[in-house]
Motif scaffolding. Sequence first.
Motif, PDB file in Angstrom:
ATOM      1  N   ALA A   1      50.436  -9.507   9.862  1.00  0.00           N
ATOM      2  CA  ALA A   1      50.488  -8.703  11.079  1.00  0.00           C
ATOM      3  C   ALA A   1      50.902  -9.576  12.252  1.00  0.00           C
ATOM      4  O   ALA A   1      50.889 -10.801  12.153  1.00  0.00           O
ATOM      5  CB  ALA A   1      49.128  -8.079  11.352  1.00  0.00           C
TER       6      ALA A   1
ATOM      7  N   ARG B   1      48.908 -14.113   8.808  1.00  0.00           N
ATOM      8  CA  ARG B   1      48.063 -13.255   7.997  1.00  0.00           C
ATOM      9  C   ARG B   1      47.148 -12.427   8.878  1.00  0.00           C
ATOM     10  O   ARG B   1      46.802 -12.850   9.973  1.00  0.00           O
ATOM     11  CB  ARG B   1      47.197 -14.112   7.063  1.00  0.00           C
ATOM     12  N   GLU B   2      46.757 -11.243   8.426  1.00  0.00           N
ATOM     13  CA  GLU B   2      45.800 -10.449   9.198  1.00  0.00           C
ATOM     14  C   GLU B   2      44.521 -11.260   9.369  1.00  0.00           C
ATOM     15  O   GLU B   2      44.046 -11.892   8.417  1.00  0.00           O
ATOM     16  CB  GLU B   2      45.499  -9.144   8.458  1.00  0.00           C
ATOM     17  N   ASN B   3      43.971 -11.231  10.574  1.00  0.00           N
ATOM     18  CA  ASN B   3      42.751 -11.969  10.904  1.00  0.00           C
ATOM     19  C   ASN B   3      42.784 -13.409  10.391  1.00  0.00           C
ATOM     20  O   ASN B   3      42.000 -13.797   9.536  1.00  0.00           O
ATOM     21  CB  ASN B   3      41.511 -11.277  10.309  1.00  0.00           C
TER      22      ASN B   3
END
Lengths: 264, 255
Positions: free
Chosen positions: B196, B116-118
Amino acid sequence: MEENGDRTFWEYLTYVSENHSPLDFVLIWDHIDRFLWGTVLTLEITFLALLLGGMLSIPLAIARAYKHPWLNSPIWCFTYFFRGTPLLVQTYLIYYGLAQFDAVRESFLWDPILSSAWWCALIAFTLNTAAYTTEFLRGSIETTPQGEIEAARACGMSPGIAMRRIILPNAFRRALPAYSNEVIFMLHSSVVLSTITLQDILGAGRWLNGRYYLAYEGFITAMVFYMILVFLISRGFKWWEKHWLAHLRQREAEPESGSGKVAV
Amino acid sequence: MNLKTTGLALAALAMMSFGAHAEPLRVGVEGAYPPFSWKEADGTLKGFDIDFAHEVCKRLDRECVLVEQEWDGMIPALLAKKFDTIIASMSITEERQKKVDFTVPYYNTPAGIVARENPGFEATAEGLAGKRLGVQRATTHQCAAEKLFPDAELVLYASQEEVWQDLAAGRLDAQLSDSLQGLEGFLNVDMGKGFAFLGDTFNDEECHGSGAGFAVRKGEEDLRDALSDTIKAIREDGTYKQINDKYFEIDVYGS
């Protein structure tokens, strides 16, 4: 000197195993712990499912046997569905199918339960074995000899007490041989675990094959493990049947005089 | 009836012996690894690997028979002669070279971690410790995950598509796979929204090897060399670029 000789022998064994033996048994031995952990997981889920499914099946079987006006047909639908479709499909439906819905993923059930492969497998296995057990337990209850029920009544037992003391215990006894099949069948079906990422016995075998690009080693080792388990289970049931169904066996020898046994 | 089957068999035999070219080339492919190979709803196989296979067969003047095979049985199936070569994005590694021979590489892309993003952790051994890391079984990424992230909880899947499904469903914290496959097969499609790459793409020489090649059984040097020559020819005359550009924005041949 001794140690040196020892190591060379092991090295020689490794060499033979890698290059000349049809199965690389040294490699299998090196990873045997994975198979043992796999055995723990296989037995854990199989027996938990059998226990929970078995408990669930008792009220369901009674409701079916006495054709409960509201419950009979829903339970029939339940057993028909779970006995009529493959366990693999049921497990996939719960593991991959439910995860497709946002509502499921956002519900309170997702985080501790439905997101985990372990729980999904336990749910699928429990419902599956409950369906099978319900049906043969129902058959067993229905075929209780009328005389036993009459005798219970004559002794002044209420229907509930007669169920608990006479009908169910005898139904269990008569269902026992069929149940041993169900247990072995469940153990065999538990290979479904490896298809939803769980490292059961077959999962360990597939890991080994995958890691070292082998065709047989992992599967044959898994097979041996399953064979041992089935052997132990069928032995256990043999003993249990002997113990529980003693009164149904042909007597093998004349009782010794004065043994206190009374022929019935 | 009997006569008819005999006739058919004879006809087939005649075709085999008088046909213009050699017997068909049976190619093992996977079909669950877009954009390198995937299966359309009607069952036809598509993708970079598939196009490459067809091009190779054409140049060798042999009919292509694509044989679908689950990934973790790919090398065993080749050894069992279910097909003659594997064209399925298989990386050339030392471990695999103990079992099979490889052609020269036909593409080379690095590996990447997707999360996952961040996500609140980093793509290091410490960052992924205790995290659920998904990989496809029997891939170079299984080797790399076990080597580089020994404390991660490794979750193994039969196909890469199942890895993406479970990552999207939130059952995994991260996954390790080919970076290009991750980009085209997941991040650039709907399912990969909100995800990402975590950290840089990388290549672990020992595990990932030196690019993807076609595998053949040991001792079949003639086939291996013919396939290698074909790969080089496809690269040189520009056909490679045509196939490449159908699927990717970058040149996947590598250096």
